[in-house]
Scaffold this active site. Structure first.
Site, short mmCIF file in Angstrom:
data_model
loop_
_atom_site.label_atom_id
_atom_site.label_comp_id
_atom_site.label_asym_id
_atom_site.label_seq_id
_atom_site.Cartn_x
_atom_site.Cartn_y
_atom_site.Cartn_z
N GLY A 34 -3.48 -0.54 8.53
CA GLY A 34 -2.60 -1.31 7.38
C GLY A 34 -3.65 -1.90 6.49
O GLY A 34 -4.57 -2.56 6.74
N GLY A 37 -2.01 2.91 2.52
CA GLY A 37 -2.62 3.19 1.32
C GLY A 37 -3.90 2.62 1.04
O GLY A 37 -4.34 3.18 0.26
N GLY A 38 -4.40 1.64 1.87
CA GLY A 38 -5.66 1.19 1.64
C GLY A 38 -5.63 0.03 0.68
O GLY A 38 -4.78 -0.52 0.31
N THR A 39 -6.76 -0.33 0.14
CA THR A 39 -7.24 -1.49 -0.61
C THR A 39 -6.45 -1.23 -1.99
O THR A 39 -5.75 -2.26 -2.66
CB THR A 39 -8.52 -1.69 -0.47
OG1 THR A 39 -9.07 -2.00 0.78
CG2 THR A 39 -8.85 -2.94 -1.51
N CYS A 40 -6.92 -0.10 -2.75
CA CYS A 40 -6.65 0.23 -4.08
C CYS A 40 -5.01 -0.21 -4.43
O CYS A 40 -4.84 -1.07 -5.02
CB CYS A 40 -6.77 1.59 -4.43
SG CYS A 40 -6.59 1.89 -6.14
N HIS A 438 -11.44 9.92 -38.08
CA HIS A 438 -11.95 8.78 -38.73
C HIS A 438 -10.44 8.10 -39.22
O HIS A 438 -9.94 9.20 -40.10
CB HIS A 438 -12.98 9.25 -39.75
CG HIS A 438 -13.21 7.94 -40.84
ND1 HIS A 438 -14.06 7.07 -40.24
CD2 HIS A 438 -12.59 7.81 -41.87
CE1 HIS A 438 -14.16 6.23 -41.42
NE2 HIS A 438 -13.14 6.62 -42.21
#
Length: 455
Positions: A34, A37-40, A438
């Site tokens: 846990g 979903g991990g860190t991100c 442009h």
């Protein structure tokens, strides 16, 4: 003991491996301590950028006077901003949990796992075995051995997301991307921010002139000190005092703030896995050793994402997961290519880079270098963007782009067309062939390449 075709350790980029192996009809075990979903999505990219998007809007209003706009910010509801972020994170995590519960041929082991044998893990007292194992165990904040730090209630990039009240003042220890991003956020919120960096410049991975401009711009909104080593921290009533030693010229100085945030880098979670019980080795910094195919030193064990420390970004981890899965499931092997791996820093101004720096490119190539300012193109002038710029590093003979670096508004968006050309093996002609609108900021890319010179 239950046996699986595949065991995946970690639910960040590891979920890509889970999806691919399940799609190939394999029996899969997911092991994760846990948050799901991990860190991100929980502690890194997503929550921090939700906060920083708000900070960007505030900074734009504060700088609107240069356009002749007299604007005023009447209130910043810090608690609501933080709660909105936390609510979104919680909803995403619950959605993922629901999806896992309906997946066939997948067993989810929620808890810390560690190796007890070459292909055997234990999770909460239960033993499982896998024919193939993917280590996607992620990373956590690196806490330096600073005297007095362990006795204080300091913040990290993870615990800072729990704040409910805005600190009046904040000292950030570190000068990398996490430090400057949160410095930008809290300064926009109205906090008095001080950044203390041991190196001679901020964001060391960037070009020196980009680091220089970033420090100049940030210093208009906060205090920024480089070449200072934090020696000690101590409680000072309701505040914290940080004692530093100036690396150039010597001398000690003290800084005091209500809270401190430690942003000194990240370390691999691989040390939690007891890899000594298998054949997968780690390097001197604790990252899992892998070859160009993302194989560890143990057959049929792969390591991807922050666990291997190659380039610690979510998009890189996702690509590594795809490459490692391909190499595990198919006869042919694919090498992981980092030459066009980009990254961005969501400070104010923003930074985006891909490929080699000028210093590194010179070691192995004869190069051309091009530079252009935002104000060199019409849209940049309209924005009154006088300081932002782009820099290109190109190989002389092949005209292949070796590196590209931008600091200024929308840098992570602008650099994408360069990334696509580099990833497909193209050269500057592939960028110059297509018409560019442009006036648009994308003309900055062309102007930079128009200014190539030998160094």
């Amino acid at each position: 003991m239950k046996e699986y075709d595949v065991i995946v350790i970690g639910s960040g980029c590891g979920m890509n491996i889970v999806d691919q192996t399940l799609a190939n009809g394999m029996e899969v075990a997911l092991v994760d301590k846990g948050p799901l979903g991990g860190t991100c999505p929980n502690l890194g990219c997503i929550p921090s950028k939700m906060l920083i998007f708000t900070a960007d809007r505030i900074a734009e209003i504060q700088e609107a006077s240069k356009l002749g706009i007299d604007a005023e910010i009447r209130n910043i509801d810090f608690r609501t901003i933080m709660e909105r972020m936390r609510q979104s994170v919680s909803e995403n995590r619950e959605h993922m949990r629901q999806e896992l519960s309906h997946a066939e041929k997948l067993d989810f082991y929620e808890g810390k796992g560690h190796f007890t044998g070459e292909y055997t893990l234990e999770v909460k007292g239960e033993q499982i075995k896998g024919k193939m194992i993917f280590i996607a165990s992620g990373s956590r904040p690196l806490i330096p051995p600073i005297k007095g730090l362990d006795s204080l209630d300091y913040l990290t990039s993870e615990t800072v997301l729990k704040l409910k009240e805005r600190p009046d003042s904040l000292i950030i220890i570190g000068g990398g991307y996490i430090a400057v991003e949160y410095g930008h956020f809290f300064a926009a919120m109205g906090t008095r921010v001080t950044i203390l960096e041991m190196a001679d410049r901020l964001v060391l991975a960037e070009e020196p002139e980009i680091s220089q401009l970033l420090k100049k711009e940030l210093s208009q909104r906060m205090e920024v000190y480089t070449d200072v080593r934090v020696e000690e921290v101590r409680r000072n009533g309701n505040n914290t005092t940080v004692i530093v030693n100036a690396l150039k010229g010597g001398g000690r100085k003290e800084f005091t703030a209500q809270r401190i945030l430690v942003a000194a880098g990240r370390r691999s979670n691989a040390d939690m896995l007891q890899l000594e019980n298998t054949g997968a080795e780690v390097d001197e910094k604790g990252f899992v050793k892998v070859n160009e195919f993302l194989e560890t030193t143990q057959k049929n064990i792969f390591a991807v994402g922050d666990a291997n420390g190659q380039q610690m970004f979510t998009h890189v981890a996702n690509r590594e997961a795809a490459v490692a899965t391909h190499n595990a499931l198919h006869g042919s092997k694919m090498k992981m290519d980092y030459s066009a791996a980009p990254h961005a820093v969501y400070s104010h101004p923003q930074i985006a880079s891909v490929g080699l720096t000028e210093e590194n490119a010179k070691k192995t190539h004869k190069i051309l270098v091009g530079r252009a300012r935002y104000s060199d193109v019409a849209q940049g002038k309209a924005m009154m963007e006088g300081n932002g710029f782009a820099k290109a590093i190109v190989e002389v003979n092949s005209e292949k782009i070796l590196g590209f670096h931008i600091i200024g508004p929308y840098a992570p968006i602008l650099i994408q067309e360069v990334i696509n050309v580099m990833a497909s093996g193209g050269n500057i002609n592939h960028l110059q062939t297509g018409m560019h609108i442009h006036p648009a900021l994308s003309e900055l890319i062309l102007r930079t390449l128009d200014n190539l010179e030998e160094t």
